[in-house]
Design a protein around this motif. Structure first.
Motif, PDB file in Angstrom:
ATOM      1  N   PRO A 107       0.837  -1.198   0.000  1.00 22.65           N
ATOM      2  CA  PRO A 107       0.000   0.000   0.000  1.00 22.65           C
ATOM      3  C   PRO A 107       0.877   1.254   0.000  1.00 22.65           C
ATOM      4  N   LEU A 108       0.351   2.344  -0.510  1.00 25.70           N
ATOM      5  CA  LEU A 108       1.110   3.586  -0.653  1.00 25.70           C
ATOM      6  C   LEU A 108       1.694   4.092   0.673  1.00 25.70           C
ATOM      7  N   PRO A 109       0.971   4.120   1.780  1.00 24.12           N
ATOM      8  CA  PRO A 109       1.579   4.596   3.024  1.00 24.12           C
ATOM      9  C   PRO A 109       2.800   3.774   3.444  1.00 24.12           C
ATOM     10  N   ALA A 110       2.775   2.471   3.223  1.00 23.89           N
ATOM     11  CA  ALA A 110       3.922   1.631   3.568  1.00 23.89           C
ATOM     12  C   ALA A 110       5.126   1.982   2.692  1.00 23.89           C
ATOM     13  N   LEU A 111       4.888   2.277   1.428  1.00 21.29           N
ATOM     14  CA  LEU A 111       5.977   2.670   0.537  1.00 21.29           C
ATOM     15  C   LEU A 111       6.583   3.999   0.965  1.00 21.29           C
ATOM     16  N   MET A 112       5.739   4.924   1.395  1.00 19.18           N
ATOM     17  CA  MET A 112       6.240   6.232   1.836  1.00 19.18           C
ATOM     18  C   MET A 112       7.090   6.077   3.091  1.00 19.18           C
ATOM     19  N   VAL A 113       6.666   5.258   4.029  1.00 17.74           N
ATOM     20  CA  VAL A 113       7.442   5.016   5.249  1.00 17.74           C
ATOM     21  C   VAL A 113       8.767   4.347   4.900  1.00 17.74           C
ATOM     22  N   ALA A 114       8.754   3.382   4.013  1.00 19.49           N
ATOM     23  CA  ALA A 114       9.984   2.702   3.617  1.00 19.49           C
ATOM     24  C   ALA A 114      10.945   3.668   2.947  1.00 19.49           C
ATOM     25  N   PHE A 115      10.435   4.552   2.117  1.00 20.76           N
ATOM     26  CA  PHE A 115      11.276   5.540   1.449  1.00 20.76           C
ATOM     27  C   PHE A 115      11.915   6.480   2.468  1.00 20.76           C
ATOM     28  N   LEU A 116      11.112   6.978   3.386  1.00 24.97           N
ATOM     29  CA  LEU A 116      11.638   7.898   4.403  1.00 24.97           C
ATOM     30  C   LEU A 116      12.646   7.203   5.315  1.00 24.97           C
ATOM     31  N   ALA A 117      12.395   5.956   5.670  1.00 24.72           N
ATOM     32  CA  ALA A 117      13.360   5.204   6.477  1.00 24.72           C
ATOM     33  C   ALA A 117      14.665   5.035   5.709  1.00 24.72           C
ATOM     34  N   GLY A 118      14.587   4.780   4.412  1.00 23.77           N
ATOM     35  CA  GLY A 118      15.790   4.663   3.585  1.00 23.77           C
ATOM     36  C   GLY A 118      16.569   5.953   3.534  1.00 23.77           C
ATOM     37  N   VAL A 119      15.859   7.091   3.452  1.00 26.65           N
ATOM     38  CA  VAL A 119      16.529   8.396   3.436  1.00 26.65           C
ATOM     39  C   VAL A 119      17.245   8.645   4.749  1.00 26.65           C
TER      40      VAL A 119
END
Length: 108
Positions: free
Chosen positions: A91-103
């Protein structure tokens, strides 16, 4: 030097086997994997040259197939497919969290 097909040799990364089996295995490897794989005679520890291996293979009727692949390379090729499948199903919210964690991790 004449070679006995039943002579015991060691194929680097595969163990001890007969010369015929070692040459058949070596010829089945992809060309880029052949350069890192060596055949050693057990009796004197001598390394067979790739030209000598190719000559013996042609004398014994062993053809190059290039079908055996390194397991590490197979898993490397699969990772993009695995990640693509995970992203497609997430889901989109999970992708956003994963992206921010990667940053955040990348900045440390």
């Amino acid at each position: 030097m004449t070679s006995d097909p039943e002579e015991l040799v060691r194929l680097q990364g595969y163990g001890e086997m007969t010369l015929r089996t070692a040459i058949a295995t070596w010829m089945a490897l992809e060309p880029r994997d052949r350069s890192s794989t060596a055949v050693f005679r057990i009796r004197d520890g001598e390394r067979l040259a790739s030209g000598e291996i190719a000559e013996l293979a042609s004398d014994w009727g062993i053809e190059s197939t290039g079908e055996i692949r390194s397991r590490a390379r197979e898993t490397d090729r699969r990772w993009p497919e695995i990640v693509r499948g995970m992203v497609r199903e997430a889901p989109l919210p999970a992708l956003m969290v994963a992206f921010l964690a990667g940053v955040v991790v990348a900045r440390r």
